[in-house]
Design a protein around this motif. Structure first.
Motif, PDB file in Angstrom:
ATOM      1  N   GLY A 200      99.277 -23.112 -75.641  1.00 52.14           N
ATOM      2  CA  GLY A 200      99.816 -23.418 -74.306  1.00 52.14           C
ATOM      3  C   GLY A 200      98.529 -23.357 -73.181  1.00 52.14           C
ATOM      4  O   GLY A 200      98.599 -24.394 -72.544  1.00 52.14           O
ATOM      5  N   PRO A 201      97.948 -22.349 -72.985  1.00 58.06           N
ATOM      6  CA  PRO A 201      96.867 -22.369 -71.899  1.00 58.06           C
ATOM      7  C   PRO A 201      95.756 -23.379 -72.117  1.00 58.06           C
ATOM      8  O   PRO A 201      95.165 -23.752 -71.078  1.00 58.06           O
ATOM      9  CB  PRO A 201      96.386 -21.008 -71.935  1.00 58.06           C
ATOM     10  CG  PRO A 201      97.308 -20.164 -72.693  1.00 58.06           C
ATOM     11  CD  PRO A 201      97.988 -21.169 -73.733  1.00 58.06           C
ATOM     12  N   MET A 202      95.675 -23.733 -73.395  1.00 58.47           N
ATOM     13  CA  MET A 202      94.551 -24.908 -73.485  1.00 58.47           C
ATOM     14  C   MET A 202      94.781 -26.335 -73.289  1.00 58.47           C
ATOM     15  O   MET A 202      94.284 -27.107 -72.609  1.00 58.47           O
ATOM     16  CB  MET A 202      93.997 -24.762 -74.960  1.00 58.47           C
ATOM     17  CG  MET A 202      93.191 -23.297 -75.289  1.00 58.47           C
ATOM     18  SD  MET A 202      92.748 -23.407 -76.912  1.00 58.47           S
ATOM     19  CE  MET A 202      92.013 -21.906 -77.133  1.00 58.47           C
ATOM     20  N   VAL A 203      96.176 -26.403 -73.667  1.00 59.83           N
ATOM     21  CA  VAL A 203      96.810 -27.958 -73.688  1.00 59.83           C
ATOM     22  C   VAL A 203      98.033 -27.990 -73.112  1.00 59.83           C
ATOM     23  O   VAL A 203      98.936 -27.151 -74.028  1.00 59.83           O
ATOM     24  CB  VAL A 203      96.276 -28.734 -74.894  1.00 59.83           C
ATOM     25  CG1 VAL A 203      96.881 -29.959 -74.915  1.00 59.83           C
ATOM     26  CG2 VAL A 203      95.079 -28.935 -75.391  1.00 59.83           C
TER      27      VAL A 203
ATOM     28  N   SER B  61      86.968 -37.724 -75.570  1.00 59.64           N
ATOM     29  CA  SER B  61      86.611 -36.546 -75.630  1.00 59.64           C
ATOM     30  C   SER B  61      88.041 -35.617 -75.446  1.00 59.64           C
ATOM     31  O   SER B  61      88.249 -34.602 -75.940  1.00 59.64           O
ATOM     32  CB  SER B  61      85.618 -36.046 -74.332  1.00 59.64           C
ATOM     33  OG  SER B  61      84.564 -37.042 -74.409  1.00 59.64           O
ATOM     34  N   VAL B  62      88.989 -36.137 -74.443  1.00 57.38           N
ATOM     35  CA  VAL B  62      90.136 -35.426 -74.214  1.00 57.38           C
ATOM     36  C   VAL B  62      91.061 -35.212 -75.736  1.00 57.38           C
ATOM     37  O   VAL B  62      91.678 -34.261 -75.975  1.00 57.38           O
ATOM     38  CB  VAL B  62      91.071 -36.101 -73.380  1.00 57.38           C
ATOM     39  CG1 VAL B  62      92.512 -35.528 -73.078  1.00 57.38           C
ATOM     40  CG2 VAL B  62      90.432 -36.156 -71.695  1.00 57.38           C
ATOM     41  N   ALA B  63      90.878 -36.500 -76.420  1.00 61.44           N
ATOM     42  CA  ALA B  63      91.656 -36.545 -77.808  1.00 61.44           C
ATOM     43  C   ALA B  63      91.114 -35.366 -78.787  1.00 61.44           C
ATOM     44  O   ALA B  63      91.734 -34.594 -79.289  1.00 61.44           O
ATOM     45  CB  ALA B  63      91.423 -37.842 -78.461  1.00 61.44           C
ATOM     46  N   TYR B  64      89.711 -34.964 -78.633  1.00 58.00           N
ATOM     47  CA  TYR B  64      89.147 -34.208 -79.445  1.00 58.00           C
ATOM     48  C   TYR B  64      89.647 -32.570 -78.808  1.00 58.00           C
ATOM     49  O   TYR B  64      89.954 -31.729 -79.490  1.00 58.00           O
ATOM     50  CB  TYR B  64      87.598 -34.156 -79.724  1.00 58.00           C
ATOM     51  CG  TYR B  64      87.045 -35.420 -80.231  1.00 58.00           C
ATOM     52  CD1 TYR B  64      87.890 -35.952 -81.107  1.00 58.00           C
ATOM     53  CD2 TYR B  64      85.969 -36.012 -79.699  1.00 58.00           C
ATOM     54  CE1 TYR B  64      87.558 -37.376 -81.687  1.00 58.00           C
ATOM     55  CE2 TYR B  64      85.408 -37.177 -80.136  1.00 58.00           C
ATOM     56  CZ  TYR B  64      86.251 -37.858 -81.269  1.00 58.00           C
ATOM     57  OH  TYR B  64      85.796 -38.987 -81.863  1.00 58.00           O
ATOM     58  N   ILE B  65      89.627 -32.498 -77.602  1.00 58.47           N
ATOM     59  CA  ILE B  65      89.888 -31.287 -76.910  1.00 58.47           C
ATOM     60  C   ILE B  65      91.331 -30.861 -77.237  1.00 58.47           C
ATOM     61  O   ILE B  65      91.704 -29.588 -77.038  1.00 58.47           O
ATOM     62  CB  ILE B  65      89.700 -31.361 -75.312  1.00 58.47           C
ATOM     63  CG1 ILE B  65      88.219 -31.486 -75.086  1.00 58.47           C
ATOM     64  CG2 ILE B  65      90.192 -30.286 -74.589  1.00 58.47           C
ATOM     65  CD1 ILE B  65      87.658 -31.807 -73.514  1.00 58.47           C
ATOM     66  N   VAL B  66      92.023 -31.960 -77.554  1.00 60.97           N
ATOM     67  CA  VAL B  66      93.596 -31.545 -77.633  1.00 60.97           C
ATOM     68  C   VAL B  66      93.733 -31.641 -78.947  1.00 60.97           C
ATOM     69  O   VAL B  66      94.594 -30.501 -79.726  1.00 60.97           O
ATOM     70  CB  VAL B  66      94.600 -32.726 -77.131  1.00 60.97           C
ATOM     71  CG1 VAL B  66      96.171 -32.577 -77.589  1.00 60.97           C
ATOM     72  CG2 VAL B  66      94.501 -32.727 -75.455  1.00 60.97           C
ATOM     73  N   ALA B  67      93.127 -32.370 -79.914  1.00 61.20           N
ATOM     74  CA  ALA B  67      93.548 -32.243 -81.465  1.00 61.20           C
ATOM     75  C   ALA B  67      92.835 -31.031 -82.040  1.00 61.20           C
ATOM     76  O   ALA B  67      93.634 -30.516 -83.007  1.00 61.20           O
ATOM     77  CB  ALA B  67      92.775 -33.579 -82.019  1.00 61.20           C
ATOM     78  N   ILE B  68      91.694 -30.629 -81.625  1.00 57.06           N
ATOM     79  CA  ILE B  68      91.190 -29.575 -82.536  1.00 57.06           C
ATOM     80  C   ILE B  68      91.886 -28.279 -82.074  1.00 57.06           C
ATOM     81  O   ILE B  68      92.119 -27.347 -83.085  1.00 57.06           O
ATOM     82  CB  ILE B  68      89.752 -29.532 -82.392  1.00 57.06           C
ATOM     83  CG1 ILE B  68      88.954 -30.913 -82.691  1.00 57.06           C
ATOM     84  CG2 ILE B  68      88.993 -28.167 -83.226  1.00 57.06           C
ATOM     85  CD1 ILE B  68      87.250 -30.852 -82.412  1.00 57.06           C
ATOM     86  N   PRO B  69      92.145 -27.849 -81.069  1.00 62.26           N
ATOM     87  CA  PRO B  69      92.934 -26.707 -80.641  1.00 62.26           C
ATOM     88  C   PRO B  69      94.325 -26.814 -81.176  1.00 62.26           C
ATOM     89  O   PRO B  69      94.532 -25.729 -81.820  1.00 62.26           O
ATOM     90  CB  PRO B  69      92.925 -26.531 -79.079  1.00 62.26           C
ATOM     91  CG  PRO B  69      91.715 -27.284 -78.658  1.00 62.26           C
ATOM     92  CD  PRO B  69      91.515 -28.451 -79.709  1.00 62.26           C
ATOM     93  N   PHE B  70      94.754 -28.204 -81.113  1.00 60.60           N
ATOM     94  CA  PHE B  70      96.205 -28.023 -81.730  1.00 60.60           C
ATOM     95  C   PHE B  70      96.214 -27.635 -83.340  1.00 60.60           C
ATOM     96  O   PHE B  70      96.857 -26.905 -83.787  1.00 60.60           O
ATOM     97  CB  PHE B  70      96.765 -29.446 -81.532  1.00 60.60           C
ATOM     98  CG  PHE B  70      97.958 -29.814 -82.401  1.00 60.60           C
ATOM     99  CD1 PHE B  70      99.225 -29.466 -81.655  1.00 60.60           C
ATOM    100  CD2 PHE B  70      98.184 -30.361 -83.586  1.00 60.60           C
ATOM    101  CE1 PHE B  70     100.514 -29.721 -82.315  1.00 60.60           C
ATOM    102  CE2 PHE B  70      99.319 -30.599 -84.087  1.00 60.60           C
ATOM    103  CZ  PHE B  70     100.641 -30.181 -83.505  1.00 60.60           C
ATOM    104  N   LEU B  71      95.230 -28.314 -84.189  1.00 60.15           N
ATOM    105  CA  LEU B  71      95.348 -28.046 -85.366  1.00 60.15           C
ATOM    106  C   LEU B  71      94.627 -26.765 -85.992  1.00 60.15           C
ATOM    107  O   LEU B  71      95.384 -25.920 -86.675  1.00 60.15           O
ATOM    108  CB  LEU B  71      94.204 -29.052 -86.279  1.00 60.15           C
ATOM    109  CG  LEU B  71      94.981 -30.539 -86.449  1.00 60.15           C
ATOM    110  CD1 LEU B  71      93.500 -31.531 -86.704  1.00 60.15           C
ATOM    111  CD2 LEU B  71      95.709 -30.844 -87.276  1.00 60.15           C
ATOM    112  N   MET B  72      93.822 -26.167 -84.975  1.00 61.34           N
ATOM    113  CA  MET B  72      93.556 -24.626 -85.309  1.00 61.34           C
ATOM    114  C   MET B  72      94.531 -23.765 -84.766  1.00 61.34           C
ATOM    115  O   MET B  72      95.012 -22.841 -85.639  1.00 61.34           O
ATOM    116  CB  MET B  72      92.291 -24.303 -84.378  1.00 61.34           C
ATOM    117  CG  MET B  72      90.903 -25.044 -85.021  1.00 61.34           C
ATOM    118  SD  MET B  72      89.432 -24.579 -84.044  1.00 61.34           S
ATOM    119  CE  MET B  72      89.231 -23.070 -84.599  1.00 61.34           C
TER     120      MET B  72
END
Lengths: 88, 338, 453
Positions: free
Chosen positions: B295-298, B314-325
Motif C-alpha cells: 500500500g505505501p509503495m503503490v 520505469s513506473v511499470a517496473y516500480i509497480v510490478a516488482i513490488p506487487f509480485l514481491m
C-alpha cells in the motif's frame, strides 16, 4: 502566464485551502474525514499553508516593488491552480 | 472546417447540440427507474466524502514532503550529496532505503522529495529505494504501526519486507547508467529557474526561497494527488469493498484482494495500520502484511504522481516488482504461518 | 525478445523469476491444507459475552467443521456461520469470570473436496475483569471515565473537547456509543473502543438531535431517539422518534414509518430481535419485532424504565395509576406470550411505595427495584426480590442516601447504581453491591454508571 499573476493565483488558493481546513477544524467536521489523533497534523498543515500563502503575498509585493518581472512560463493556471481548487 | 460563407442560421450548432442533449437527457431520465437520481445523489455524496477523506488526510503529508523538498533544494548542494551517498549499486540502494528512516514523509510527500534529490545528484538506485522504503520506514509510520499492532511481528515483518523490496527494486534500477532513460525529461534538464541563490545569501533569504519551492512543488504534486484521490474515491464509491472481500478467500486470492484494496483505498501509510488492524480478523497475517507493505509503495494517487517523475516503463517496473514481491511474501506467510 | 536497455532486460528477468517462484510456491504448498485464524482481543482477554470468530483460508463444510470443534470447559453457546469460511461461536450464558477456556479444532477433513486441517489448532482465552464506565460532568466538560471494581485506576477515555450527553456500552464490552452536541446545534452519535482514544463520528445527525443510544446485545444495530430540527431557525424540535442505525452498513432510518408513532428510551430484548420504546402521545409501549416486522402495543401511563427477563419473554416497567387515594406507582409485568400486562407490585399496597428504577438479573429470576421505604422520607432504597415469590431483601438503605438506576453485571452477581446524599453538597456517586456484601461500596463520583465487561 506572467509570474506575478501566477503567484497571485497560488497565494489565493493556498489561502483558500487554509481557510477550508481551518473551517473544518473549527466546526469539528475534520473528524468526519480523519481520526481524532491526526487532527494536530492537520493543524500543522493549516499553519504551513498560511505561512506559504504569506510568503507568496510577500513575494508578489517584492516583485511589484523591484519591477523585475520575470515572464518565464509556468504550467497553465487551469492545470495547477484549477485542479488544486477542486476540494474547496 | 468551418464554412465561412454559409448562410445565417436561426440556431447555432452549439445551441442545437445543447437543446438535443437537454431533450435526450429528459427522455432518458423519464425512462430511468424511480429513485435513480436519489441513489445517484447519495452515491455522489459518498464520493465527495471519500474524496475529501483521502485529500484531508494526505495534504499535511504532501506539505511535509514538499517542505522537505524545498529545504533540500536550498540547503543541500550536489557536492554534499555525492559525499554522503555511495555510488556503488548495493551500497547506494541500501543507503537510499535506510535514508527513509530520517524523513517523516508518506507516499504523497516522498515523490516531490525524491524528485528534488534526483536533481541534487542522488543515484537512481538510491532514489528508487528511498522512494519505496521511506513511506514505511519513516518514524511516524513505525510508531503508528506499533500503536496498532504492538512492537511485535507485524511491525518487524512490515519493515523488513519493505526494506528488501526497496533494495531489490533499487538494485534493478542500478544497472541503468543513463538517468534520462528512467526519469522524465523535465528532471534531466536544468530546472533551476529563480530558485538559485548566491552562496552568501542570509538564512532568512534561504528560508524564503525554500518556501517558494515548497509552494511550487505543492501545486505541481497537489494536482496529481487530487486526480489520484478522485480516482480512488470513484472506485471506492462504485466498486464496493464488500464485493472484493467476498472473493477474498484462499491463501492466494486473499493476498490478491488485499493488494487490490491497497491500490483502491489509497490510504496514507501513516494511518493504514489502523485500517489493516480491522482486516486482521477477516484476513490472514500474510494478506494483511502484503497490504501494509504494498500500500505505501503503490496506490492510485502515487502511480499518478510517479508518472510525473518517471517514464512510463520505469513506473511499470516500480509497480510490478513490488506487487509480485508483496504477493510472494503474503503467500509464503499464508502457507508458513497458520 | 528484444530489450531496449539493460534495465529492461534485468527488470523483466526479475519479474519473470518472481512469477515463476510464485507459481512454484502455489503449486507445492497446495499440500499445506486448510488454515484457520481466530479473532481474539489483545492478550486473549475477552468480555463474558464475547463472540469467538474463526476464519478459514477457504470455504469449508459446516457439518464437518463443527464436528471437529470443541471448547473446554464446556460452555453453552451456538455456532453461527457468517459466510462459507467464517464461523462464530456465540455464548448463550457468559463465560465464567477468571476461568481459562480453550477452543480446539481437531485435525480432519473440512471441505467437500477432501481438503483437511493437517494439525490440531487451539486458542486460549480468559475473561477479563469488568470495569465500570461513567460520566463525569464538571468544569464545562462531560467526559467518560473508567474505574475498576475497587474504585481504583480511574481513567478518562473520551476526548476532553467532546461533551457527552448519553451513552451505551456493547454487550461484549468492546465499544461504546455516545451522543454529543455538534456545531450546528444538533446532536451526533459517536463510536469509541473500550480503551478510548479513537472516538469518531458514527452518525452525523446535522441539525437533528440523536440521543439515548441503545446497542443491540448482538452488537449489530443501535437504536436511538431522534428529534427532527424545526422547519426554520428558532422553531422547536419535533417529538422524539425511535431510529435504528445498522453498524454493518451505517444505514439509518426510523423504526416506524408512521410519523405519529413517537418514542424514546429504546430498549432491546436479550436476543436483539425486539425493540421497545414508549410513545408518550398514545400512552403505550410500542414493541417492534424485527424477525417478523410485527408490532405489539402495551398500555402505560408514564412509560417508566423497562427491563427484560433473561429469556426475553417478559419485561417489567414502572407505571403510575389513579387510585382512590390518588396517584400511585406500580411495577407492571408484560408477558409477550400472552400479549398482556399485569401488576406485579403495588396492587395490594397500603400506600404508595414510589417504585422507580428496576433491573432484572440477566441470568436468573431476581429483580432489583428502588422504592420509598419510609413514607415520610424521600430516600429510595433497593429491594432485591424474586418476581415469582415476591419475597426479597433490602440491599442498600444507608441513612441519608437515595439510590436509583441499578445495572447488573453479565453474571448477575454484582450491581452498580447511582447514589446521592440527601443533605449537603450535591455530589452524585456511583455505588457497587455484590452478593455477600453487607452494604454497598462507593467507588467513584459521577453519573450514568454502566458496566464495561
Amino acid at each position: 502566464m506572467p509570474k506575478r499573476l501566477y503567484r497571485s493565483f497560488q497565494a489565493l488558493l493556498l489561502l483558500g485551502l487554509c481557510v477550508f481546513f481551518a473551517s473544518k477544524a473549527a466546526s469539528g467536521q475534520l473528524t468526519y474525514y480523519i481520526n481524532l489523533r491526526f487532527v494536530p497534523l492537520t493543524i500543522f498543515g493549516i499553519i504551513l499553508l498560511a505561512v506559504l500563502a504569506q510568503t507568496l503575498f510577500t513575494e508578489i509585493k517584492r516583485s511589484r516593488q523591484s519591477e523585475q518581472e520575470d515572464d518565464h512560463e509556468h504550467a497553465p493556471v487551469s492545470q495547477t491552480c484549477g485542479s488544486c481548487s477542486c476540494p474547496c | 472546417m468551418q464554412n465561412t460563407t454559409s448562410s445565417p442560421r436561426l440556431l447555432s450548432r452549439t445551441s442545437i447540440i445543447t437543446i438535443s442533449l437537454v431533450v435526450l437527457s429528459l427522455v432518458v431520465s423519464s425512462m430511468l427507474p424511480a429513485g435513480f437520481f436519489a441513489l445517484l445523489w447519495d452515491r455522489l455524496n459518498v464520493f465527495a466524502t471519500v474524496f475529501l477523506g483521502i485529500f484531508v488526510e494526505a495534504v499535511p503529508y504532501l506539505l511535509l514532503g514538499t517542505l522537505a523538498s524545498g529545504l533540500v533544494e536550498v540547503f543541500l548542494d550536489r557536492d554534499q550529496m555525492s559525499r554522503w551517498i555511495s555510488h556503488r549499486p548495493v551500497a547506494a540502494a541500501v543507503g537510499g532505503a535506510f535514508m527513509g528512516m530520517i524523513f517523516p514523509v508518506c507516499e504523497c510527500g516522498v515523490v516531490p522529495l525524491t524528485r528534488r534529490l534526483f536533481n541534487k545528484g542522488l543515484p537512481l538506485s538510491a532514489g528508487i529505494a528511498f522512494l519505496l522504503a521511506a513511506p514505511v520506514l519513516n518514524p511516524i509510520v513505525v510508531l503508528s504501526t506499533a500503536s496498532a499492532f504492538g512492537w511485535g511481528q507485524m511491525l518487524l515483518w512490515r519493515m523488513g519486507v519493505s526494506l528488501i523490496i526497496a533494495v531489490v527494486v533499487g538494485l534493478v534500477f542500478s544497472v541503468e547508467q543513463n538517468a534520462a532513460n528512467v526519469l522524465r525529461p523535465v528532471l534531466t534538464s536544468s530546472h533551476d529557474h529563480d530558485h538559485s541563490l548566491e552562496a552568501n545569501a542570509s538564512f532568512s533569504e534561504k528560508m524564503r526561497r525554500a518556501l517558494l519551492v515548497t509552494a511550487d512543488e505543492f501545486f505541481e504534486m497537489g494536482r496529481y494527488l487530487i486526480i489520484g484521490a478522485m480516482l480512488a474515491a470513484a472506485l471506492q464509491t462504485f466498486v464496493p469493498q464488500s464485493s472484493l472481500l467476498a472473493i477474498g478467500s484462499g491463501p492466494v486470492t486473499s493476498v490478491l484482494v488485499m493488494l487490490a484494496l491497497a491500490i483502491l483505498l489509497s490510504i496514507c501509510s501513516t494511518v493504514d495500520a489502523f485500517v489493516a488492524l480491522g482486516f486482521l480478523g477477516t484476513f490472514s497475517f500474510g494478506s494483511v502484511l502484503s497490504f501494509l507493505v504494498f500500500g505505501p509503495m503503490v496506490d492510485i494517487k502515487s502511480i499518478i504522481m510517479y508518472l510525473q517523475v518517471f517514464r512510463r516503463r520505469s513506473v511499470a517496473y516500480i509497480v510490478a516488482i513490488p506487487f509480485l514481491m508483496s504477493l510472494l511474501a503474503g503467500i509464503l506467510f499464508n502457507y508458513l504461518q497458520p | 525478445m528484444k530489450f531496449r536497455s539493460s534495465l529492461d532486460s534485468i527488470a523483466i528477468t526479475v519479474i519473470a523469476f518472481l512469477a515463476v517462484v510464485i507459481g512454484l510456491v502455489i503449486l507445492f504448498s497446495g499440500q499445506a491444507g486448510v488454515r484457520v485464524t481466530a479473532a481474539l482481543p489483545e492478550r486473549s482477554l475477552i468480555g463474558p459475552l464475547q463472540k469467538i470468530k474463526l476464519t478459514f483460508s477457504e470455504a469449508v463444510d459446516p457439518v464437518l467443521t463443527e464436528s471437529l470443534f470443541s471448547i473446554q470447559p464446556k460452555v453453552d453457546g451456538t455456532i453461527e456461520w457468517l459466510d462459507v469460511r467464517t464461523l462464530q461461536f456465540v455464548p448463550v450464558r457468559p463465560f465464567e469470570w477468571g476461568a481459562s477456556y480453550k477452543l480446539t479444532l481437531g485435525p480432519g477433513i473440512l471441505t467437500q473436496n477432501g481438503r483437511a486441517l493437517k494439525n490440531e489448532q487451539s486458542w486460549e482465552w480468559r475473561v477479563r475483569d469488568p470495569l465500570i464506565v461513567y460520566l463525569v460532568a464538571k468544569d464545562d466538560q462531560s467526559t467518560l471515565w473508567t474505574v475498576d471494581m475497587n474504585g481504583d485506576s480511574p481513567n478518562r477515555i473520551s476526548p476532553e473537547e467532546v461533551k457527552i450527553i448519553s451513552f451505551d456500552v456493547s454487550a461484549d464490552g468492546e465499544f461504546i456509543v455516545f451522543s454529543s452536541a455538534n456545531s450546528q446545534g444538533g446532536i451526533d452519535l459517536w463510536r469509541m473502543s473500550r480503551t478510548g482514544g479513537d472516538a469518531s463520528i458514527l452518525l452525523n445527525c446535522g441539525l437533528d438531535r440523536c440521543t439515548t443510544p441503545s446497542i443491540a446485545p448482538n452488537g449489530t444495530r443501535i437504536a436511538y431517539s431522534r428529534e427532527a430540527a424545526g422547519v426554520g431557525p428558532g422553531l422547536p424540535y419535533g417529538s422524539p422518534r425511535v431510529w435504528v442505525v445498522d453498524l454493518q452498513n451505517a444505514q439509518t432510518g426510523p423504526v416506524y414509518e408512521d410519523q405519529q408513532v413517537l418514542g424514546y428510551n429504546p430498549s432491546w430484548s436479550p436476543d436483539s430481535s425486539k425493540l421497545i420504546s414508549f410513545d408518550g402521545l398514545a400512552d403505550q409501549f410500542h414493541l417492534f419485532d424485527f424477525s417478523n416486522n410485527a408490532q405489539i402495543l402495551f398500555p402505560s401511563n408514564t412509560g417508566g424504565t423497562v427491563t427484560w427477563s433473561p429469556d426475553g419473554t417478559k419485561f417489567l416497567f414502572t407505571d403510575i395509576e389513579q387510585s382512590e387515594s390518588g396517584l400511585v406507582t406500580r411495577l407492571r409485568l408484560a408477558d409477550l406470550s400472552l400479549n398482556d400486562t399485569s401488576t406485579l407490585l403495588g396492587s395490594n399496597d397500603d400506600r404508595d411505595y414510589a417504585y422507580n428504577s428496576v433491573a432484572w438479573s440477566p441470568v436468573e429470576d431476581s429483580v432489583i427495584v428502588s422504592l420509598r421505604n419510609d413514607e415520610d422520607q424521600p430516600a429510595q432504597i433497593f429491594w432485591l426480590f424474586d418476581p415469582g415469590l415476591l419475597d426479597g431483601i433490602i440491599i442498600a438503605d444507608q441513612p441519608g442516601y437515595t439510590y436509583n438506576s441499578p445495572r447488573w453485571n453479565s453474571w448477575g452477581t454484582a450491581l452498580i447504581f447511582q447514589q446521592f446524599k440527601l443533605r449537603g453538597e450535591f455530589k452524585p456517586e456511583i455505588g457497587l453491591w455484590q452478593h455477600g456484601f453487607r452494604e454497598p461500596l462507593t467507588i467513584a463520583e459521577g453519573i450514568m454508571p454502566h458496566w464495561l465487561p
